[in-house]
Design an enzyme around this catalytic site. Structure first.
Site, short mmCIF file in Angstrom:
data_model
loop_
_atom_site.label_atom_id
_atom_site.label_comp_id
_atom_site.label_asym_id
_atom_site.label_seq_id
_atom_site.Cartn_x
_atom_site.Cartn_y
_atom_site.Cartn_z
N ASP A 78 6.46 0.08 -4.85
CA ASP A 78 6.75 -0.96 -3.86
C ASP A 78 8.21 -0.98 -3.42
OD1 ASP A 78 4.15 -1.93 -3.74
OD2 ASP A 78 4.46 -3.41 -5.30
N HIS B 41 -5.97 -12.30 -6.18
CA HIS B 41 -6.68 -12.04 -4.93
C HIS B 41 -7.46 -10.74 -5.06
CE1 HIS B 41 -2.68 -10.15 -4.72
NE2 HIS B 41 -3.33 -9.13 -4.21
N ASP C 88 -0.64 -7.95 -12.08
CA ASP C 88 -0.04 -7.96 -10.75
C ASP C 88 0.18 -9.39 -10.25
OD1 ASP C 88 0.53 -6.21 -8.25
OD2 ASP C 88 -0.80 -7.78 -7.49
N GLU D 139 3.91 -8.91 -13.88
CA GLU D 139 4.81 -8.61 -12.76
C GLU D 139 5.28 -9.95 -12.21
OE1 GLU D 139 4.79 -6.33 -8.43
OE2 GLU D 139 3.25 -7.78 -8.95
N ASP E 126 13.69 1.00 7.20
CA ASP E 126 14.40 1.69 8.27
C ASP E 126 13.58 1.73 9.56
OD1 ASP E 126 16.39 2.17 6.50
OD2 ASP E 126 16.08 4.34 6.34
N ARG F 90 5.61 6.46 -1.51
CA ARG F 90 4.36 6.92 -2.13
C ARG F 90 4.02 8.35 -1.71
NH1 ARG F 90 1.37 1.16 -0.61
NH2 ARG F 90 2.82 -0.14 -1.84
N GLY G 81 -6.18 12.15 -1.47
CA GLY G 81 -7.21 12.82 -2.23
C GLY G 81 -7.01 12.93 -3.73
#
Length: 570
Positions: free
Chosen positions: A417, A246, A320, A349, A464, A474, A171
């Site tokens: 990331d 993309h 990106d 990047e 993991d 995040r 949100g």
């Protein structure tokens, strides 16, 4: 525990295959020196001819600004142990041109005996602009804050959404960013990189369906304009997260091409077997790869850049997956960006080798410093790299790349990331503070991922068992009493330190002290003004280190608690 930052070059086997492929066939890969020649300068093109190709002629076909054929000369023959074969290196100096000239060219090879003609890099077109000015002046002292919109703040006093998974929508909104601009400015940040906020059903925004508007759940175009205006009032520049490789499969052009092979958008994509098979980013079907060399695609993307840098007031681009589109596409991006915003900062990047990164010189202002990120995480978070190895890395890294004023290398400890640095360090905030001290006292513009400065961490690693993937890193931003005041104070101090001392962003670095056994280290940053000496103690014991500084005929003493650092300003 190790990081998998360089996934596509993570193992010896992958790197060996990569090295062999780089010498197969006729390859140029924009080995152009310099990447952006000055007016009247003749740049040199370099081409390799791989094993099994009996080539007796290589030429550079310049198509713009006028047609010229430039023959290359065979300059040397090399032996490669991985190929276990010879390959050749050919070079030529291209004609000089006045500033502002756009030059385009291709590389062709010929074997007279067989009559075969070969084109370098699948007939790729290359280009450059003469006299490019390099990174803008404001980029050198910049301190950048990265905001992940859905996880930063809901804004307007709203609470986070109820969620059950980390991939849910939490949100956050652009209003939330606007509401906290004083927080960002108060910490000393001078630039704001915002992750994508285009229409998209995902929480991260990288499956965009329209590059000319804002995701309704994040806000409106008016909100974006207000964000730019109010950021500028506080001396903060805005960096747009731009993806040229993309976009989402629900984009209207892809849907049109998917349903009608005769659609004008069919050629915007790479079809292997229409309509079911097509090239996609990391083979993710929801992310079809764009044919940026198609005139329609290129025009669409360039117009979007002009829109955000021009009408919407953004100040630069974080590019990106920058090695996805063609080099020639990025030349046009640079031309458009600089025509709309002459001091736009463009950062790529590129999770690639240093040589590969420098092939974009003159197209980008620089690249995000993933190599330094890994070295700092391995040294200060995980302990896999010792101080002697870290010092050697810094010396070679800084020697290999041009100065920051020529080629920017913004630094970072973590991003959206990869695992949070704090989690990687076992939630030992002493290690985070030490790494941040180094980050803010090295040359590249520091980038801080929102939450790193107040203790945001994660429950488990990205790879993991039971992990929810990259979403682990995040977690939502902490506010109010949940913030770690000690970390906040450290990041505030570091930004003030960097802003107050020009040596930290334009000076040179020299090692003054290194004791691997004691795990202590010191270096100086100097630019002719006030030198800044940085002392570090990575050990779990208190250390006193005495650092002679010959240039000022003085000695600096640091009394350092365990896992800590300090600075001395002379």
């Amino acid at each position: 525990m190790t990081d998998n930052i360089f996934g596509r070059l993570a193992t010896v086997e992958i790197r060996s295959e990569y090295a062999q492929l780089r010498l197969q066939g006729i390859q140029h890969r924009r080995r152009l020196s310099p990447g952006s020649p000055r007016a009247g300068e003749q740049p040199v093109v370099t081409v390799t001819v791989g094993p099994g190709l009996p080539v007796d002629e290589v030429v550079c076909l310049v198509t713009e600004p006028e047609a010229v054929v430039v023959p290359l000369q065979r300059v040397r023959t090399e032996w490669d142990i991985l190929l276990f074969a010879y390959y050749e290196v050919w070079e030529a100096a291209l004609p000089a041109h006045p500033a502002g000239t756009l030059v385009r060219y291709q590389i062709r090879a010929h074997d007279e005996d067989s009559g075969e003609t070969y084109w370098a890099d699948d007939a790729a077109e290359y280009s450059y602009v003469v006299g490019d000015s390099g990174p803008p002046a404001w980029a050198l002292p910049a301190i950048v804050y990265q905001v992940f919109p859905d996880r930063f703040s809901p804004g307007a006093g709203r609470a986070w959404n109820q969620t059950s998974r980390l991939s849910d929508i939490y949100g956050g909104t652009l209003r939330g960013v606007i509401d906290h601009l004083d927080y960002i400015a108060g910490l000393g940040f001078t630039a704001l990189w915002i992750n994508p906020f285009f229409p998209d059903e995902t929480h991260h925004g990288y499956h965009a369906t329209d590059y000319f508007t804002v995701n309704p759940r994040l806000g409106t175009l008016d909100d974006a304009r207000e964000l730019a205006d109010k950021a500028h009032e506080r001396g903060i520049r805005l960096l747009l997260d731009f993806v040229g490789n993309h976009w989402g499969s629900k984009h209207s052009t892809f849907q049109a091409a998917l349903t009608d092979r005769n659609s004008p958008y069919y050629g915007w994509y790479y079809w292997k077997s229409w309509p079911d098979e097509y090239l996609a980013y990391f083979d993710v079907p929801d992310l079809p790869k764009l044919n940026v060399d198609h005139p329609g695609v290129r025009d669409h993307l360039l117009r979007s850049i002009g829109f955000w840098l021009g009408e919407m007031g953004f100040d630069g681009l974080r590019l990106d997956h920058a090695d996805g589109p063609s080099y020639d596409f990025w030349t046009d991006v640079r031309v458009v960006a600089r025509s709309v915003k002459p001091d736009a900062w463009m950062i790529g990047e590129l999770i690639r080798t240093p040589m590969h990164q420098l092939s974009y010189a003159g197209l980008f202002d620089g690249t995000l410093d993933f190599l330094l990120c890994k070295a700092m995480r391995d040294t200060f978070a995980g302990g896999e790299m010792g101080l002697a190895a870290f010092d050697a890395f810094l010396n070679r890294h800084e020697a290999y790349f041009p100065p920051q004023s020529v080629f920017s290398r913004p630094s970072f400890l973590d991003n959206h990331d990869m695992n949070r640095f704090l989690w990687r360090a076992g939630n030992d905030k002493r290690k985070l503070k030490l790494a941040a001290l180094v980050q803010f006292t090295l040359g590249g513009a520091p980038i801080v991922y929102n939450g790193t400065e107040v203790g945001v961490t994660q429950e488990r690693g990205i790879h993991d068992p039971g992990s929810q993937g990259m979403e682990e890193s995040r977690q939502p931003m902490l506010w109010g009493d949940e913030q770690d005041d000690d970390l906040y104070a450290m990041f505030w101090y570091l930004s003030q330190l960097r802003r107050g001392h020009t040596a930290l962003w334009r000076g040179r670095r020299s090692t003054l002290h290194l004791d691997s056994a004691a795990q202590t280290y010191a270096y100086v940053r100097e630019d002719g003004g006030q030198p800044v000496i940085v002392g570090l103690n990575l050990s779990e014991e208190p250390r006193t280190i005495t650092v002679p500084y010959v240039e000022r005929a003085t000695v600096v003493t640091f009394d350092l608690p365990p896992v800590s650092g300090d600075v001395a300003i002379l």
